[in-house]
Design a protein around this motif. Sequence first.
Motif, mmCIF file in Angstrom:
data_model
loop_
_atom_site.group_PDB
_atom_site.id
_atom_site.type_symbol
_atom_site.label_atom_id
_atom_site.label_comp_id
_atom_site.label_asym_id
_atom_site.label_seq_id
_atom_site.Cartn_x
_atom_site.Cartn_y
_atom_site.Cartn_z
ATOM 1 N N ALA A 122 20.391 15.649 -48.920
ATOM 2 C CA ALA A 122 20.222 16.409 -47.673
ATOM 3 C C ALA A 122 19.952 17.879 -47.936
ATOM 4 O O ALA A 122 19.311 18.558 -47.133
ATOM 5 C CB ALA A 122 21.460 16.251 -46.794
ATOM 6 N N ASP A 124 20.223 21.603 -47.727
ATOM 7 C CA ASP A 124 20.784 22.476 -46.695
ATOM 8 C C ASP A 124 20.643 21.883 -45.295
ATOM 9 O O ASP A 124 21.044 22.509 -44.317
ATOM 10 C CB ASP A 124 20.099 23.847 -46.729
ATOM 11 C CG ASP A 124 20.355 24.583 -48.035
ATOM 12 O OD1 ASP A 124 21.427 24.353 -48.635
ATOM 13 O OD2 ASP A 124 19.486 25.368 -48.465
ATOM 14 N N GLU A 125 20.042 20.701 -45.208
ATOM 15 C CA GLU A 125 19.823 20.079 -43.901
ATOM 16 C C GLU A 125 21.104 19.397 -43.415
ATOM 17 O O GLU A 125 21.915 18.923 -44.204
ATOM 18 C CB GLU A 125 18.708 19.036 -43.997
ATOM 19 C CG GLU A 125 17.410 19.558 -44.586
ATOM 20 C CD GLU A 125 16.547 20.267 -43.563
ATOM 21 O OE1 GLU A 125 16.967 20.317 -42.393
ATOM 22 O OE2 GLU A 125 15.470 20.741 -43.934
ATOM 23 N N ARG A 126 21.275 19.334 -42.102
ATOM 24 C CA ARG A 126 22.396 18.609 -41.499
ATOM 25 C C ARG A 126 21.866 17.279 -40.976
ATOM 26 O O ARG A 126 21.161 17.230 -39.979
ATOM 27 C CB ARG A 126 23.023 19.428 -40.365
ATOM 28 C CG ARG A 126 24.237 18.751 -39.729
ATOM 29 C CD ARG A 126 24.913 19.690 -38.732
ATOM 30 N NE ARG A 126 26.037 19.036 -38.082
ATOM 31 C CZ ARG A 126 25.948 18.363 -36.944
ATOM 32 N NH1 ARG A 126 24.775 18.260 -36.324
ATOM 33 N NH2 ARG A 126 27.017 17.797 -36.403
ATOM 34 N N LEU A 127 22.193 16.207 -41.710
ATOM 35 C CA LEU A 127 21.685 14.891 -41.348
ATOM 36 C C LEU A 127 22.760 14.074 -40.651
ATOM 37 O O LEU A 127 23.945 14.158 -40.982
ATOM 38 C CB LEU A 127 21.210 14.147 -42.608
ATOM 39 C CG LEU A 127 20.170 14.866 -43.474
ATOM 40 C CD1 LEU A 127 19.754 13.972 -44.628
ATOM 41 C CD2 LEU A 127 18.961 15.282 -42.653
ATOM 42 N N LYS A 145 17.513 14.052 -39.441
ATOM 43 C CA LYS A 145 17.688 15.165 -38.517
ATOM 44 C C LYS A 145 17.335 14.689 -37.117
ATOM 45 O O LYS A 145 16.339 13.978 -36.928
ATOM 46 C CB LYS A 145 16.790 16.335 -38.910
ATOM 47 C CG LYS A 145 17.206 17.055 -40.178
ATOM 48 C CD LYS A 145 16.313 18.261 -40.435
ATOM 49 C CE LYS A 145 16.488 19.308 -39.348
ATOM 50 N NZ LYS A 145 15.682 20.519 -39.620
ATOM 51 N N ASP A 147 15.968 16.224 -34.724
ATOM 52 C CA ASP A 147 14.676 16.738 -34.246
ATOM 53 C C ASP A 147 13.535 16.401 -35.194
ATOM 54 O O ASP A 147 12.460 16.982 -35.128
ATOM 55 C CB ASP A 147 14.754 18.257 -34.047
ATOM 56 C CG ASP A 147 15.219 18.996 -35.297
ATOM 57 O OD1 ASP A 147 15.637 18.312 -36.267
ATOM 58 O OD2 ASP A 147 15.149 20.229 -35.324
ATOM 59 N N GLY A 149 12.096 15.440 -39.323
ATOM 60 C CA GLY A 149 12.114 16.158 -40.598
ATOM 61 C C GLY A 149 12.673 15.272 -41.692
ATOM 62 O O GLY A 149 12.297 14.111 -41.814
ATOM 63 N N ARG A 150 13.590 15.827 -42.470
ATOM 64 C CA ARG A 150 14.109 15.100 -43.626
ATOM 65 C C ARG A 150 14.842 13.827 -43.226
ATOM 66 O O ARG A 150 15.649 13.818 -42.297
ATOM 67 C CB ARG A 150 15.043 15.992 -44.444
ATOM 68 C CG ARG A 150 15.612 15.319 -45.678
ATOM 69 C CD ARG A 150 16.257 16.300 -46.617
ATOM 70 N NE ARG A 150 15.295 17.301 -47.065
ATOM 71 C CZ ARG A 150 15.516 18.145 -48.072
ATOM 72 N NH1 ARG A 150 16.657 18.088 -48.737
ATOM 73 N NH2 ARG A 150 14.607 19.019 -48.410
ATOM 74 N N THR A 151 14.546 12.757 -43.961
ATOM 75 C CA THR A 151 15.194 11.469 -43.745
ATOM 76 C C THR A 151 15.675 10.937 -45.086
ATOM 77 O O THR A 151 14.994 11.094 -46.104
ATOM 78 C CB THR A 151 14.219 10.458 -43.107
ATOM 79 O OG1 THR A 151 13.755 10.987 -41.860
ATOM 80 C CG2 THR A 151 14.897 9.122 -42.866
ATOM 81 N N ASN A 167 10.650 14.341 -46.483
ATOM 82 C CA ASN A 167 10.607 15.219 -45.313
ATOM 83 C C ASN A 167 9.601 14.740 -44.272
ATOM 84 O O ASN A 167 9.742 15.018 -43.095
ATOM 85 C CB ASN A 167 10.246 16.648 -45.733
ATOM 86 C CG ASN A 167 11.384 17.344 -46.454
ATOM 87 O OD1 ASN A 167 12.549 17.129 -46.140
ATOM 88 N ND2 ASN A 167 11.051 18.160 -47.431
#
Length: 200
Positions: A122, A124-127, A145, A147, A149-151, A167
């Motif tokens: 993840a 810095d992303e909040r998944l 995410k 909205d 984006g990263r998965t 991403n």
Amino acid sequence: MAAKPRILNNNKDMIWSLVPLLLLCVFVAMVSGNCSVGLSGGSGDDKVPAYDIDSGLKADARSLAFPIRLPATPNDWKPNSGTTTALENTSVSNSGYITSNGVYIQLSQTDATEDSLVGSLAGDERLLGAGTREVGGSSWVVYAKPDGGRTVWVTDLGDVRIGLMSNKGKEEDFTTLATATLAASPLPGPGTGPQVLPTK
């Protein structure tokens, strides 16, 4: 006409004197092939660096204490990177691929916990949890995410956790890599137990 006294030069004069130099640098870079102009590139783009995925994953299998798989990805996918990183008290084998549509997707294999692997992928992303997928005979937990984006997809095979991250990857990209990874037998190495040598 007399040259302008140096004391009267300002920032505008300096900028105008640099413009020809910058244009010359851009011209030289483009002519030498070190610079290209484009909006996207697929796996067939020669600018995408190639990576010897076979040698990389076989080396990881020989040195890591958990099973490593070498997926048979589509011919129009290009492996472009491979690393081994530390996580918890163990390691993660990472392999990157560029799909035929120019999308980067990463395969990670480790015996670290699922939570640690997801946190690592993840960044810095909040998944958040986004359900599960049944692919390749295994259940994959999906993190994404809200909205877009990263998965991240993760499955637990007991002796190894396998994670996929992208991403911009689509569902079919994840499904393709998940299926290919689980269809592959673990490579010879410490993670697959003692190797039996053929008798003469």
